[in-house]
Design a protein around this motif. Structure first.
Motif, PDB file in Angstrom:
ATOM      1  N   GLN A 149      41.605 -90.838  88.135  1.00  9.44           N
ATOM      2  CA  GLN A 149      40.514 -92.013  88.220  1.00  9.44           C
ATOM      3  C   GLN A 149      41.226 -93.148  87.522  1.00  9.44           C
ATOM      4  N   LEU A 150      40.882 -94.281  87.983  1.00  6.86           N
ATOM      5  CA  LEU A 150      41.508 -95.770  87.593  1.00  6.86           C
ATOM      6  C   LEU A 150      42.953 -95.358  87.126  1.00  6.86           C
ATOM      7  N   GLN A 151      43.789 -94.661  88.022  1.00  7.58           N
ATOM      8  CA  GLN A 151      45.323 -94.397  88.248  1.00  7.58           C
ATOM      9  C   GLN A 151      45.771 -93.535  87.108  1.00  7.58           C
ATOM     10  N   GLU A 152      44.814 -92.901  86.231  1.00  2.00           N
ATOM     11  CA  GLU A 152      45.350 -91.869  85.113  1.00  2.00           C
ATOM     12  C   GLU A 152      44.629 -90.801  85.196  1.00  2.00           C
ATOM     13  N   ASN A 153      45.305 -89.696  84.689  1.00  3.23           N
ATOM     14  CA  ASN A 153      44.536 -88.423  84.334  1.00  3.23           C
ATOM     15  C   ASN A 153      44.259 -88.338  82.991  1.00  3.23           C
ATOM     16  N   TYR A 154      42.796 -87.664  82.602  1.00  4.11           N
ATOM     17  CA  TYR A 154      42.463 -87.779  81.240  1.00  4.11           C
ATOM     18  C   TYR A 154      42.217 -86.240  80.549  1.00  4.11           C
ATOM     19  N   THR A 155      42.377 -85.036  81.360  1.00  5.25           N
ATOM     20  CA  THR A 155      42.006 -83.735  80.940  1.00  5.25           C
ATOM     21  C   THR A 155      43.193 -82.839  81.574  1.00  5.25           C
ATOM     22  N   TYR A 156      43.114 -81.690  80.934  1.00  8.75           N
ATOM     23  CA  TYR A 156      43.866 -80.364  81.329  1.00  8.75           C
ATOM     24  C   TYR A 156      42.599 -79.370  81.833  1.00  8.75           C
ATOM     25  N   LEU A 157      43.064 -78.676  82.797  1.00  8.15           N
ATOM     26  CA  LEU A 157      42.297 -77.699  83.230  1.00  8.15           C
ATOM     27  C   LEU A 157      42.931 -76.423  82.805  1.00  8.15           C
TER      28      LEU A 157
END
Length: 183
Positions: A149-157
């Motif tokens: 999202q918006l060229q970035e990852n924010y979480t780890y699953l």
């Protein structure tokens, strides 16, 4: 057509999304105890781990995305014995892990690897306090559920299964965890 009011990838937009995700995890998640696996001895031929221990703990908020096998019939009889088919998927913040856990691991010499991990590693453990269950991280998905999202990852699953004790040393100083593994 994309929204013209968002420039799709500026640092301000990315920071906003990261803060919203972090707030969502804090509001709807629970506090787990993250335990990195410390590698005591490694063989160099195949790089297999011959002994490891868990002694460092970090409170870490996470959101339970999915759980399976906690009702009836979650044990499976195999030719090697009884195996639990329970699993849990936990979403944690990348920023929280990188700003909170990674610096502490760097200060204290890492976890016995060549480099200090900058993300959760397979083999680490997560303690689920509501069920008094210790989970082992089987897979870390760094592209899901927020796929660029918006060229970035924010979480780890973190895809986790109940921890199967072998010969690891578990000395965390937290009685709820240690009482299950007294030798």
């Amino acid at each position: 057509m994309l929204n013209p009011f968002f420039t799709q990838g500026t640092s301000n937009e990315q920071n906003l999304v990261q803060e919203l995700i972090d707030e969502h995890i804090r509001m709807h998640g629970i506090e787990f105890v993250y335990m990195p696996r410390y590698f005591v001895n490694r063989k160099t031929v195949m790089r297999e781990v011959t002994s490891s221990r868990f002694e460092k703990t970090f409170p870490l908020e996470g959101y339970i995305e999915n759980y399976q096998g906690f009702g009836d019939n979650h044990n499976l009889l195999t030719k090697f014995g009884v195996r639990s088919t329970a699993e849990m998927n936990i979403v944690i913040s990348q920023k929280r892990f990188e700003e909170y856990i990674t610096p502490i691991l760097k200060e204290n010499g890492g976890v016995g690897l060549d480099d200090t991990p900058v993300r959760p590693l397979e083999g680490d453990c997560i303690y689920f306090p509501l069920g008094d269950i210790l989970f082992e991280v089987k897979y870390v998905d760094h592209e899901s559920p927020s796929f660029y999202q918006l060229q970035e990852n924010y979480t780890y699953l973190l895809k986790c299964e109940p921890f199967e004790y072998e010969d690891e040393k578990i000395i965390t100083g937290i009685p709820e965890i240690d009482d299950d593994f007294k030798t």
